[in-house]
Enzyme design. Structure first.
Site, PDB file in Angstrom:
ATOM      1  N   GLU A 180     -30.414  81.943  62.569  1.00 56.33           N
ATOM      2  CA  GLU A 180     -31.055  80.767  62.437  1.00 56.33           C
ATOM      3  C   GLU A 180     -31.492  80.026  64.075  1.00 56.33           C
ATOM      4  O   GLU A 180     -30.743  79.591  64.693  1.00 56.33           O
ATOM      5  CB  GLU A 180     -30.468  79.636  61.712  1.00 56.33           C
ATOM      6  CG  GLU A 180     -31.063  78.259  61.599  1.00 56.33           C
ATOM      7  CD  GLU A 180     -30.436  77.145  60.622  1.00 56.33           C
ATOM      8  OE1 GLU A 180     -29.344  77.527  60.244  1.00 56.33           O
ATOM      9  OE2 GLU A 180     -30.913  76.170  60.528  1.00 56.33           O
ATOM     10  N   LYS A 222     -33.651  82.776  59.506  1.00 53.54           N
ATOM     11  CA  LYS A 222     -33.680  81.313  58.654  1.00 53.54           C
ATOM     12  C   LYS A 222     -34.384  80.656  60.098  1.00 53.54           C
ATOM     13  O   LYS A 222     -33.863  80.013  60.887  1.00 53.54           O
ATOM     14  CB  LYS A 222     -32.491  81.023  58.517  1.00 53.54           C
ATOM     15  CG  LYS A 222     -32.447  79.421  57.960  1.00 53.54           C
ATOM     16  CD  LYS A 222     -31.216  78.938  57.409  1.00 53.54           C
ATOM     17  CE  LYS A 222     -31.295  77.320  57.317  1.00 53.54           C
ATOM     18  NZ  LYS A 222     -30.321  76.939  56.374  1.00 53.54           N
TER      19      LYS A 222
HETATM   20  P1  13P Z   1     -32.276  71.354  56.691  1.00 53.63           P
HETATM   21  O1  13P Z   1     -32.977  72.157  55.531  1.00 53.63           O
HETATM   22  O2  13P Z   1     -31.976  70.163  56.306  1.00 53.63           O
HETATM   23  O3  13P Z   1     -32.949  71.634  58.041  1.00 53.63           O
HETATM   24  O4  13P Z   1     -30.945  72.120  56.621  1.00 53.63           O
HETATM   25  C1  13P Z   1     -30.675  73.667  56.869  1.00 53.63           C
HETATM   26  C2  13P Z   1     -29.818  74.100  57.832  1.00 53.63           C
HETATM   27  O5  13P Z   1     -28.970  74.994  57.123  1.00 53.63           O
HETATM   28  C3  13P Z   1     -29.633  73.687  59.095  1.00 53.63           C
HETATM   29  O6  13P Z   1     -28.684  74.400  59.729  1.00 53.63           O
END
Ligand code: 13P
Length: 341
Positions: A180, A222
């Site tokens: 991510e 992600k």
């Molecule tokens: P949000 O969808 O609220 O951005 O959170 C996703 C997430 O896992 C952030 O690390």
């Protein structure tokens, strides 16, 4: 329901299977405390457990949710009614248990205002323990900021290197890494700036993943969507966001990656659903990767609002959560429309 989760490839595919997405319920104690503040609810160990139980115990969520990312505390907690540890509780429903393993962001030394994600020290041992406790995938979030001067190549490079170290450790411990790299959409930048930075970050991340031998088939990406900054004067609409995001990913994300599960990043729940839907509409059947969701706020906000920390509101909160999960499931197939709201 039993899933074939015999290989990391199978787990990664199951996480992003058509019509399903991932619930990000991995808020740290501090972050969930801020969410509870908004509904005047105390943030105790028991209330955090009750809230997570409300979500995981929602009847039918397994039809739309493939996996749940938990925080360390939650992974060690149990369902309220029968005291089943959550990894087992979720697995019995056919939902894959996952764990956030990064230790949050700190200031990046040598940079004025940039961040680096911590948590590599001892990670190998922690992953072994989490795997024993039933976690089949993990998450690590890197944070990049857009300002007049940032991000620096140094910040992008160190975060990408760290993400790849984490991903490689996960795969060697039989855990699928969610990679991510989040580019924050706070600020006044326009969608073109967002495109340029997202493209550079993803190129760098995939270069590092490749350099460190991470198998693309055994991971889930992600990312953020390519959006205008939240305070930009002229914000791009749904079609423009979908087109820019897809173009950026066609340039940077190898087709060997089975699935992309977007973060919501502070978008309204309706925007997050509409953007995902439009991308899937444009892509149609002919897609290199499944495009799905791994939302935190955009899945949970309506549930939190309905719940208000009150036991008598649990059913209403579950209904609100289920509705959001279902609409995002439809969006992951390009079958959502605004009048379903
Ligand atoms: P949000 O969808 O609220 O951005 O959170 C996703 C997430 O896992 C952030 O690390």
């Amino acid at each position: 329901m039993s899933l074939n989760l015999n290989t990391l490839e199978a787990v990664a595919q199951a996480m992003t299977q058509p019509g399903k997405g991932i619930l990000a319920a991995d808020e740290s104690t501090g972050t969930i405390g801020k969410r509870f503040d908004q509904i005047n609810t105390e943030c105790t160990f028991e209330i955090r457990n009750a809230y997570r139980d409300l979500l995981f115990n929602t009847d039918g969520m397994e039809n739309y949710i493939s996996g749940v990312i938990m925080y360390d505390e939650t992974l060690h907690q149990s369902s309220l009614s029968e005291s089943v540890p959550y990894p087992e509780f979720l697995a019995e429903k056919g939902v894959i248990p996952g764990i956030k393993v990064d230790m949050g962001v700190q200031n990046l030394p040598g940079s004025e205002s940039e961040k680096i994600t911590h948590g590599l020290d001892g990670l190998d041992d922690r992953l072994k323990e989490y795997r024993k406790l039933g976690a089949r995938f993990a998450k690590w979030r890197a944070v990049i900021n857009i300002t007049d001067n940032n991000p620096s190549g140094y910040c992008i490079g160190t975060n990408a290197h760290t993400l790849a170290r984490y991903a490689s450790l996960c795969q060697s411990n039989d855990i699928v890494p969610i990679v991510e790299p989040e580019i924050l959409m706070d600020g006044t930048h326009d969608i073109d700036d967002s495109f340029v930075v997202t493209e550079e970050v993803l190129h760098t991340v995939f270069f590092e993943l490749y350099s460190q031998g991470v198998e693309y088939e055994q991971m889930v990406l992600k990312p953020n969507m390519v959006l205008s900054g939240y305070n930009a004067s002229d914000r791009a609409g749904v079609d423009e966001v979908a087109d820019a995001t897809l173009q950026c990913f066609f340039r940077t994300v190898p087709a060997a990656v089975p699935g992309i599960a977007f973060l919501s990043g502070g978008q309204s729940d309706e925007d997050a659903t509409a953007h995902l839907n439009q991308m899937n509409r444009v892509l149609g059947e002919n897609k290199p990767w499944n495009l799905s969701f791994s939302y935190g706020r955009a899945l949970q906000q309506p549930a939190l609002k309905a719940w208000q920390g009150q036991i008598e509101n649990v059913s209403a909160a579950q209904e609100a959560f289920l509705k959001r999960a279902k609409l995002n499931s439809l969006a992951s197939k390009g079958e959502y429309s605004k009048d379903m709201e």
